[in-house]
Write a protein that holds these residues in place. Structure first.
Motif, mmCIF file in Angstrom:
data_model
loop_
_atom_site.group_PDB
_atom_site.id
_atom_site.type_symbol
_atom_site.label_atom_id
_atom_site.label_comp_id
_atom_site.label_asym_id
_atom_site.label_seq_id
_atom_site.Cartn_x
_atom_site.Cartn_y
_atom_site.Cartn_z
ATOM 1 N N LEU A 70 -32.898 4.490 37.967
ATOM 2 C CA LEU A 70 -32.014 4.275 36.837
ATOM 3 C C LEU A 70 -30.680 4.991 37.005
ATOM 4 C CD1 LEU A 70 -34.494 4.841 33.839
ATOM 5 C CD2 LEU A 70 -33.868 2.678 34.931
ATOM 6 N N LEU A 71 -29.647 4.412 36.405
ATOM 7 C CA LEU A 71 -28.330 5.051 36.293
ATOM 8 C C LEU A 71 -28.263 5.698 34.922
ATOM 9 C CD1 LEU A 71 -25.829 2.399 37.658
ATOM 10 C CD2 LEU A 71 -26.066 4.745 38.460
ATOM 11 N N MET A 72 -27.938 6.995 34.892
ATOM 12 C CA MET A 72 -27.926 7.711 33.617
ATOM 13 C C MET A 72 -26.821 8.756 33.609
ATOM 14 S SD MET A 72 -32.013 8.440 33.159
ATOM 15 C CE MET A 72 -32.232 9.205 34.749
ATOM 16 N N CYS A 73 -26.409 9.121 32.421
ATOM 17 C CA CYS A 73 -25.564 10.303 32.276
ATOM 18 C C CYS A 73 -26.424 11.511 32.644
ATOM 19 C CB CYS A 73 -25.098 10.461 30.835
ATOM 20 S SG CYS A 73 -23.942 9.218 30.265
ATOM 21 N N PRO A 74 -25.828 12.559 33.221
ATOM 22 C CA PRO A 74 -26.597 13.771 33.462
ATOM 23 C C PRO A 74 -27.229 14.248 32.157
ATOM 24 C CG PRO A 74 -24.471 13.900 34.551
ATOM 25 C CD PRO A 74 -24.438 12.668 33.679
ATOM 26 N N GLY A 75 -28.429 14.763 32.257
ATOM 27 C CA GLY A 75 -29.095 15.227 31.047
ATOM 28 C C GLY A 75 -30.483 15.734 31.323
ATOM 29 N N GLY A 76 -31.136 16.174 30.264
ATOM 30 C CA GLY A 76 -32.487 16.702 30.372
ATOM 31 C C GLY A 76 -32.908 17.306 29.057
ATOM 32 N N GLY A 77 -33.894 18.173 29.120
ATOM 33 C CA GLY A 77 -34.425 18.784 27.920
ATOM 34 C C GLY A 77 -33.721 20.081 27.569
ATOM 35 N N CYS A 78 -33.741 20.388 26.285
ATOM 36 C CA CYS A 78 -33.226 21.677 25.811
ATOM 37 C C CYS A 78 -34.321 22.718 26.006
ATOM 38 C CB CYS A 78 -32.882 21.611 24.334
ATOM 39 S SG CYS A 78 -31.552 20.473 23.913
ATOM 40 N N TRP A 146 -19.292 7.764 40.504
ATOM 41 C CA TRP A 146 -18.131 7.730 39.607
ATOM 42 C C TRP A 146 -17.816 6.278 39.326
ATOM 43 C CZ3 TRP A 146 -15.992 11.732 37.143
ATOM 44 C CH2 TRP A 146 -16.273 13.017 37.610
ATOM 45 N N ILE A 147 -17.776 5.911 38.049
ATOM 46 C CA ILE A 147 -17.602 4.517 37.647
ATOM 47 C C ILE A 147 -16.529 4.452 36.565
ATOM 48 C CG2 ILE A 147 -18.770 2.544 36.561
ATOM 49 C CD1 ILE A 147 -21.385 3.680 37.801
ATOM 50 N N PRO A 148 -15.582 3.525 36.675
ATOM 51 C CA PRO A 148 -14.609 3.375 35.580
ATOM 52 C C PRO A 148 -15.341 3.084 34.264
ATOM 53 C CG PRO A 148 -13.922 2.115 37.501
ATOM 54 C CD PRO A 148 -15.327 2.592 37.773
ATOM 55 N N LEU A 149 -14.882 3.711 33.181
ATOM 56 C CA LEU A 149 -15.519 3.521 31.879
ATOM 57 C C LEU A 149 -15.582 2.042 31.511
ATOM 58 C CD1 LEU A 149 -16.751 4.607 29.255
ATOM 59 C CD2 LEU A 149 -14.416 4.987 28.415
ATOM 60 N N VAL A 150 -14.532 1.298 31.799
ATOM 61 C CA VAL A 150 -14.505 -0.137 31.490
ATOM 62 C C VAL A 150 -15.646 -0.862 32.200
ATOM 63 C CG1 VAL A 150 -13.135 -2.251 31.722
ATOM 64 C CG2 VAL A 150 -12.032 -0.120 31.043
ATOM 65 N N GLU A 151 -15.882 -0.519 33.460
ATOM 66 C CA GLU A 151 -16.984 -1.144 34.210
ATOM 67 C C GLU A 151 -18.333 -0.714 33.647
ATOM 68 O OE1 GLU A 151 -18.986 -1.401 38.660
ATOM 69 O OE2 GLU A 151 -16.988 -0.537 38.470
ATOM 70 N N ALA A 152 -18.456 0.549 33.237
ATOM 71 C CA ALA A 152 -19.713 1.036 32.673
ATOM 72 C C ALA A 152 -20.075 0.279 31.395
ATOM 73 C CB ALA A 152 -19.629 2.536 32.401
ATOM 74 N N VAL A 153 -19.070 -0.067 30.596
ATOM 75 C CA VAL A 153 -19.325 -0.869 29.393
ATOM 76 C C VAL A 153 -19.931 -2.216 29.795
ATOM 77 C CG1 VAL A 153 -18.244 -2.087 27.458
ATOM 78 C CG2 VAL A 153 -17.579 0.275 27.972
ATOM 79 N N THR A 154 -19.359 -2.845 30.800
ATOM 80 C CA THR A 154 -19.897 -4.110 31.313
ATOM 81 C C THR A 154 -21.326 -3.923 31.809
ATOM 82 O OG1 THR A 154 -17.699 -4.880 31.922
ATOM 83 C CG2 THR A 154 -19.565 -5.954 33.029
ATOM 84 N N MET A 155 -21.589 -2.816 32.493
ATOM 85 C CA MET A 155 -22.921 -2.526 33.026
ATOM 86 C C MET A 155 -23.953 -2.356 31.908
ATOM 87 S SD MET A 155 -21.684 0.072 36.042
ATOM 88 C CE MET A 155 -23.274 0.376 36.811
ATOM 89 N N CYS A 156 -23.497 -1.868 30.744
ATOM 90 C CA CYS A 156 -24.404 -1.746 29.591
ATOM 91 C C CYS A 156 -24.826 -3.126 29.090
ATOM 92 C CB CYS A 156 -23.724 -0.981 28.455
ATOM 93 S SG CYS A 156 -23.524 0.778 28.760
ATOM 94 N N GLY A 157 -23.933 -4.088 29.203
ATOM 95 C CA GLY A 157 -24.226 -5.439 28.725
ATOM 96 C C GLY A 157 -24.964 -6.312 29.712
ATOM 97 N N ASP A 158 -24.846 -6.010 31.009
ATOM 98 C CA ASP A 158 -25.476 -6.900 31.998
ATOM 99 C C ASP A 158 -26.779 -6.358 32.580
ATOM 100 O OD1 ASP A 158 -24.790 -5.074 34.032
ATOM 101 O OD2 ASP A 158 -23.082 -6.258 34.733
ATOM 102 N N GLY A 159 -27.266 -5.226 32.046
ATOM 103 C CA GLY A 159 -28.575 -4.730 32.459
ATOM 104 C C GLY A 159 -28.566 -3.741 33.604
ATOM 105 N N ARG A 160 -27.417 -3.338 34.104
ATOM 106 C CA ARG A 160 -27.400 -2.337 35.172
ATOM 107 C C ARG A 160 -27.577 -0.923 34.620
ATOM 108 N NH1 ARG A 160 -22.028 -3.553 38.242
ATOM 109 N NH2 ARG A 160 -21.495 -4.512 36.252
#
Length: 192
Positions: A70-78, A146-160
């Motif tokens: 999966l492609l994700m923002c960095p993150g984890g548990g508190c 590193w992904i342009p924010l505009v492309e990331a929005v598209t990726m949210c809509g197309d299942g990537r």
């Protein structure tokens, strides 16, 4: 507790290292009985790091439970008692090797409200400085993208991009940056 509801009993069905499974018997406001099974675990964070070029950083990694990469923002548990903002900065440094001059809460959301008693806190990080990541052994297969924010929005809509916290963080950040640009005096207004 929801107004008019009472908990008749609450039982721990399973206690693991990272979560507890609980079964509650409740009486609803109308008098009917219900059984709810859910997990309890620590809150989580996702941090969307946005650079001065309009790019975001995502980590790509194998996620065992999903059986996918999966492609994700960095993150984890508190950590126990850890401030979510501090956890976001820690995770950003650990997974992406980035430090942020500013971190701002985008939103806090329920991860899976019908089945988990845990929240996800989403942050926007700016003023980035690159350094070395400090990944755990389970994160050794992570790749930074590193992904342009505009492309990331598209990726949210197309299942990537399919991870819920990342979807929300990307779309809220795009909404904020679009709104900020739309009201700048130097921006071009369509149709003007």
């Amino acid at each position: 507790m929801i107004e008019g509801w009472t908990t008749e009993s609450s039982t721990v069905v399973y206690r693991g290292r990272r979560l507890v499974v609980r079964r509650d018997e409740v009486r609803r406001a109308d008098g009917s009985l219900g059984t709810y099974e859910y997990t309890e675990s620590v809150d989580g964070v996702r941090v969307l790091a946005l650079d001065d070029q309009g790019r975001i950083v995502l980590v790509e990694e194998n996620v065992h439970v999903c059986g996918e990469r999966l492609l994700m923002c960095p993150g984890g548990g508190c950590g126990k008692g850890e401030d979510p903002g501090a956890a976001a900065l820690r995770e950003l440094k650990e997974e992406a090797g980035l430090q942020a001059a500013e971190v701002e809460l985008l939103t806090s959301m329920w991860r899976m409200p019908a089945g988990a008693q845990t929240r996800e806190h989403l942050y926007l990080a700016t003023g980035l400085t690159a350094g070395e990541h400090q990944r755990e052994a389970s994160e050794a297969d992570m790749e930074l993208r590193w992904i342009p924010l505009v492309e990331a929005v598209t990726m949210c809509g197309d299942g990537r991009i399919t991870e819920a916290g990342t979807l929300v963080a990307v779309l809220l950040t795009a909404q904020r940056t679009t709104a900020a640009t739309a009201f700048r005096p130097d921006s071009t207004t369509p149709g003007a």
